[in-house]
Design a protein around this motif. Structure first.
Motif, mmCIF file in Angstrom:
data_model
loop_
_atom_site.group_PDB
_atom_site.id
_atom_site.type_symbol
_atom_site.label_atom_id
_atom_site.label_comp_id
_atom_site.label_asym_id
_atom_site.label_seq_id
_atom_site.Cartn_x
_atom_site.Cartn_y
_atom_site.Cartn_z
ATOM 1 N N ARG A 67 41.924 37.891 34.850
ATOM 2 C CA ARG A 67 43.458 37.996 35.744
ATOM 3 C C ARG A 67 44.278 38.643 34.979
ATOM 4 N NH1 ARG A 67 41.647 34.511 39.240
ATOM 5 N NH2 ARG A 67 43.772 34.453 40.544
ATOM 6 N N LYS A 68 43.823 39.691 34.455
ATOM 7 C CA LYS A 68 44.974 40.747 34.173
ATOM 8 C C LYS A 68 44.178 42.058 33.962
ATOM 9 C CE LYS A 68 44.855 39.518 28.986
ATOM 10 N NZ LYS A 68 45.711 39.089 28.076
ATOM 11 N N PRO A 69 44.724 43.290 34.081
ATOM 12 C CA PRO A 69 43.968 44.376 33.795
ATOM 13 C C PRO A 69 43.241 44.475 32.767
ATOM 14 C CG PRO A 69 46.286 44.734 34.710
ATOM 15 C CD PRO A 69 46.174 43.342 34.124
ATOM 16 N N LEU A 70 41.799 45.172 32.951
ATOM 17 C CA LEU A 70 40.892 45.329 32.089
ATOM 18 C C LEU A 70 41.295 46.102 30.938
ATOM 19 C CD1 LEU A 70 37.374 45.022 33.860
ATOM 20 C CD2 LEU A 70 39.063 43.165 33.008
ATOM 21 N N PRO A 71 42.098 47.428 31.281
ATOM 22 C CA PRO A 71 42.530 48.025 30.002
ATOM 23 C C PRO A 71 43.378 47.383 29.127
ATOM 24 C CG PRO A 71 42.859 49.459 32.085
ATOM 25 C CD PRO A 71 42.385 48.011 32.517
ATOM 26 N N VAL A 114 43.965 45.337 43.735
ATOM 27 C CA VAL A 114 44.010 43.857 44.412
ATOM 28 C C VAL A 114 44.990 43.116 43.960
ATOM 29 C CG1 VAL A 114 41.548 43.889 44.446
ATOM 30 C CG2 VAL A 114 42.675 43.086 42.138
ATOM 31 N N ASN A 115 45.242 41.850 44.549
ATOM 32 C CA ASN A 115 46.426 41.035 44.173
ATOM 33 C C ASN A 115 45.959 39.783 43.561
ATOM 34 O OD1 ASN A 115 48.368 38.852 44.542
ATOM 35 N ND2 ASN A 115 49.457 40.507 45.501
ATOM 36 N N ILE A 116 46.313 39.444 42.349
ATOM 37 C CA ILE A 116 45.903 38.474 41.526
ATOM 38 C C ILE A 116 47.045 37.621 41.242
ATOM 39 C CG2 ILE A 116 44.850 37.370 39.561
ATOM 40 C CD1 ILE A 116 42.850 39.783 39.865
ATOM 41 N N GLU A 143 49.841 43.013 41.632
ATOM 42 C CA GLU A 143 48.944 44.017 42.102
ATOM 43 C C GLU A 143 48.488 44.731 40.733
ATOM 44 O OE1 GLU A 143 48.117 45.400 44.980
ATOM 45 O OE2 GLU A 143 49.144 43.544 45.963
ATOM 46 N N MET A 144 47.022 44.738 40.678
ATOM 47 C CA MET A 144 46.262 45.161 39.399
ATOM 48 C C MET A 144 45.133 46.295 39.907
ATOM 49 S SD MET A 144 45.788 41.788 37.278
ATOM 50 C CE MET A 144 46.907 40.587 37.259
#
Length: 271
Positions: free
Chosen positions: A112-116, A143-145, A149-150
């Motif tokens: 639920r947060k950007p993988l980088p 996508v929206n989580i 927006e991520m």
């Protein structure tokens, strides 16, 4: 650009999720963690994390405008190829970046947060990597989580995106896997995870979790120990890891057909 070595960074953020209990078991169905429809079909509902990590899922569908059959199709694309019968998950290995991107999206749902950000916080900063690397997705892979927006990053470089990283930072990651996931006094990746990552895939014995290539039977690198493994991307870009010789080698843009010969030269010089 390190192409499919990116997959080893992707599998690592999945490994950290498992170590932290965000994923309970690699044999869990991914559908239970990813609620946005990528695993709703009768076939896709059977797919586990293990299947995706080993590239044996035969996931069907289109993601970010890229259908599964478009990546390395087996011959000329025909209606028969597009609509072929699916293999039962776990029974057939197929190297396919569309399915790797599905894994990246599923991992994004878990974290639920950007993988980088996940990779930087849990792996790259603790091993002292630079701030020059970046990991990108596609212009349409947003996508929206939780109202934010991520970008869902790509797991390779076949369609663009992927990991851009220096040889020095790759060497630090290679050293982390050489040391069984430990950096100084901190366990970054669990030994259990790395043991699973290096376990041969039953239907592709020189492949573990993406992108841990194995030297099973010393077929790929006859001069190297059978226990050696390597993170491999197109180019060829290689992070060679040899625990028996306490050795990490970074190769960039080496003829892939000569990779074993080049490693052999290093080992010969060392001895």
């Amino acid at each position: 650009m390190t192409f499919s070595v990116t997959k080893s960074f992707l599998s690592s953020v999945v490994g950290v999720a498992l170590d932290k209990g965000l994923i309970r078991n690699v044999h869990d169905k991914v559908r239970d963690y990813s609620p946005y429809g990528e695993f709703d079909s009768e076939h896709n509902a059977k797919i586990t994390w293990d299947h995706l990590l080993r590239q044996t899922s035969d996931w069907e569908g289109t993601l970010w405008g890229k259908p599964d059959w478009a990546d390395r199709p087996a011959g000329r694309v025909t209606e028969e190829i597009v609509n072929r019968d699916r293999f039962e998950p776990g029974t057939m290995y197929k190297y396919n970046d569309s399915r790797v991107n599905v894994l990246a999206l599923a991992a994004l749902h878990v974290w639920r947060k950007p993988l980088p950000m996940v990779l930087r916080e849990h792996v790259m900063d603790p091993i002292g990597a630079s701030n020059t690397w970046h990991w990108d997705g596609y212009h349409n892979s947003w996508v929206n989580i939780d109202g934010i927006e991520m970008q869902s990053v790509s797991g390779g470089g076949h369609f663009g995106g992927g990991m851009f990283i220096s040889a020095y930072d790759q060497a630090r990651f290679g050293l982390l896997t050489l040391r069984n996931g430990k950096w100084k006094d901190q366990q970054i990746l669990s030994e259990d995870w790395l043991e699973m990552a290096k376990t041969p895939t039953p239907v592709q014995e020189d492949y573990g979790f993406m992108n841990f290539f194995l030297n099973t039977g010393k077929k790929r690198m006859p001069a190297a120990p059978e226990t050696a493994f390597f993170h491999l991307g197109d180019g060829a870009n290689v992070v060679y890891v040899d625990q028996e010789n306490d050795l990490v080698i970074i190769l960039r843009w080496v003829n892939s057909g000569k990779m074993g010969d080049v490693i052999g030269k290093f080992l010969e010089a060392q001895n």
